[in-house]
Design an enzyme around this catalytic site. Structure first.
Site, mmCIF file in Angstrom:
data_model
loop_
_atom_site.group_PDB
_atom_site.id
_atom_site.type_symbol
_atom_site.label_atom_id
_atom_site.label_comp_id
_atom_site.label_asym_id
_atom_site.label_seq_id
_atom_site.Cartn_x
_atom_site.Cartn_y
_atom_site.Cartn_z
ATOM 1 N N GLY A 166 0.832 -1.205 0.000
ATOM 2 C CA GLY A 166 0.000 0.000 0.000
ATOM 3 C C GLY A 166 0.858 1.243 0.000
ATOM 4 N N ASN A 167 0.244 2.382 0.277
ATOM 5 C CA ASN A 167 1.013 3.626 0.371
ATOM 6 C C ASN A 167 0.369 4.531 1.410
ATOM 7 O OD1 ASN A 167 -0.954 5.497 -1.045
ATOM 8 N ND2 ASN A 167 -0.678 3.911 -2.591
ATOM 9 N N ARG A 168 0.955 5.686 1.631
ATOM 10 C CA ARG A 168 0.556 6.509 2.777
ATOM 11 C C ARG A 168 -0.543 7.518 2.451
ATOM 12 N NH1 ARG A 168 5.877 9.011 4.904
ATOM 13 N NH2 ARG A 168 4.371 10.048 6.255
ATOM 14 N N SER A 169 -1.147 7.437 1.289
ATOM 15 C CA SER A 169 -2.182 8.417 0.956
ATOM 16 C C SER A 169 -3.396 8.263 1.879
ATOM 17 C CB SER A 169 -2.617 8.231 -0.499
ATOM 18 O OG SER A 169 -3.697 9.074 -0.763
ATOM 19 N N ALA B 120 -3.311 7.827 -5.105
ATOM 20 C CA ALA B 120 -1.965 7.254 -5.224
ATOM 21 C C ALA B 120 -2.166 5.810 -5.669
ATOM 22 C CB ALA B 120 -1.254 7.322 -3.886
#
Ligand code: CTP
Length: 366
Positions: free
Chosen positions: A172-175, A239
């Site tokens: 995943g990512n931090r968005s 993102a």
């Protein structure tokens, strides 16, 4: 800001509190300061009136055109938008007298919000609860915002995709989705019909916005493609993962005594590139570029390269990194056109950035 309480409201919050908070003298009666002729000066000065809470009695007096205190007298002199935010017991809200008063006020162009449904002052619950402050603020801002996106259909992707590794793990990512949410709020405020394609966003849906929830980049791509067919503007604020595990495991990958599994990644489809390639005449496509800059080039140079490479009508470049760009923090963005030329800059909250993006989109709409 001027506070004009009714006499009854001072039973709940006193005059001294209102005067301290607003920094202005507070009066309830037309005869409190006769030389100032306050009901007329308030009417001339006001750009927006919010009556919150609007009780059954206030709605009745306003509907009848009575002017037995400063607030109702001012309501007869104002020429600006008026927002009534009802709060009362369910029986009172549903009473034919109140229904008729609300209908009368709405016919005259007064904006009467629907009350929230929930716990009331006693043990009862139902429609009649005062709406949440954020919803009141959103409704109020809509009344004073330019309606330059009225009738436009807008699709915004937001949040961050998750690509499964196995049934419990993902890449995943931090968005957080906050920038996409701010874009949706601003567009709705300016009159657009808004759909958010939201990847893993833990925020309540903005008022009046349709939310399509997705998880992976493939789901996001499919949802955006479908929603984009009828859209005037598509904004890719999500993102989206550039890579995903080639073959996610159907069962949880177990830890073995030594070593760790090797993940083979494959590229996901570039949704923005697909939108640009399939763009209808007149459709505006907006991309985002979260950049860190490196030894070779700074954030803006990377952004300009990306703008030319991606070919979107507009590319919103924002610096990201530790403590910058993610979550509820101020941000600085530069909006570039397809040639990488600077169209606009905006600094401040994500709401301020959102309005700057729509300001840049607006002249490009047919
Ligand atoms: N984007 C997309 N589909 C992807 C990846 C990104 O539509 N699979 C969109 C994003 O929503 C954003 C824009 O493309 O609007 C730019 O994303 P970014 O990750 O910065 O672009 P990349 O081309 O992946 O460039 P980089 O090499 O910097 O990661």
């Amino acid at each position: 800001m001027r506070v004009v309480p009714t006499r009854a409201s001072l039973e709940f919050v006193g005059r001294a509190t209102w005067e301290a908070l607003s920094g202005e003298q507070v009066t309830t009666d037309v005869f409190d300061d006769v030389p100032a002729v306050e009901h007329v000066s308030l009417g001339r000065e006001a750009e927006l009136v919010i009556v919150a809470p609007a009780t059954a009695d206030l709605l009745a007096r306003a509907a009848a055109g009575r002017c037995d205190d400063l607030l109702t007298a001012a309501l007869l002199t104002v020429r600006c938008p008026v927002l009534m935010v009802p709060a009362m017991h369910t029986e009172m809200w549903l009473h034919p007298a109140t229904r008729a008063n609300v209908a009368t006020l709405r016919e005259r162009g007064v904006h009467v919000m629907e009350p929230a449904v929930g716990r009331l002052t006693g043990t009862d619950s139902g429609p009649g609860r005062l709406p949440e402050p954020d919803d009141i603020a959103a409704a109020a801002l809509t009344l004073v915002a330019p309606q330059d996106l009225a009738g436009r259909r807008v699709v915004i992707s937001a949040g961050g995709t998750r690509e499964p590794i196995d049934p419990v793990r993902f890449l995943g990512n931090r968005s957080t989705g906050r920038q996409g949410w701010a874009l949706a709020r601003a567009a709705a405020r300016r009159g657009a019909q808004v759909t958010l394609v939201a990847a893993n966003v833990a925020l309540p849906a903005p008022a009046g916005v349709r939310v399509v929830a997705v998880e992976t980049s493939a789901e996001l791509a499919a949802a955006v493609r479908e929603e984009a067919t009828a859209a005037d503007v598509v904004v890719m604020a999500a993102a989206v993962a550039d890579f995903r595990p080639e073959s996610p495991s159907a069962t949880k990958i177990k830890k073995v005594d030594d070593g760790a599994p090797t993940l083979r990644l494959v590229q996901t489809q570039d949704v923005l590139a697909g939108l640009v390639a399939g763009r209808r005449p007149g459709q505006v496509v907006v991309g985002f570029a979260a950049e860190t800059g490196d030894g070779a080039k700074d954030v803006l140079a990377h952004g300009a390269d990306k703008a030319r490479r991606k070919g979107a009508d507009l590319l919103v470049v924002n610096p990201v990194g530790e403590g910058v760009g993610f979550g509820d923090v101020p941000t600085t963005v530069t909006v570039l056109d397809a040639e990488g030329q600077v169209v606009a800059r905006s600094e401040g909250s994500k709401d301020a950035v959102a309005d700057a993006v729509w300001d840049a989109v607006h002249p490009r709409l047919r």
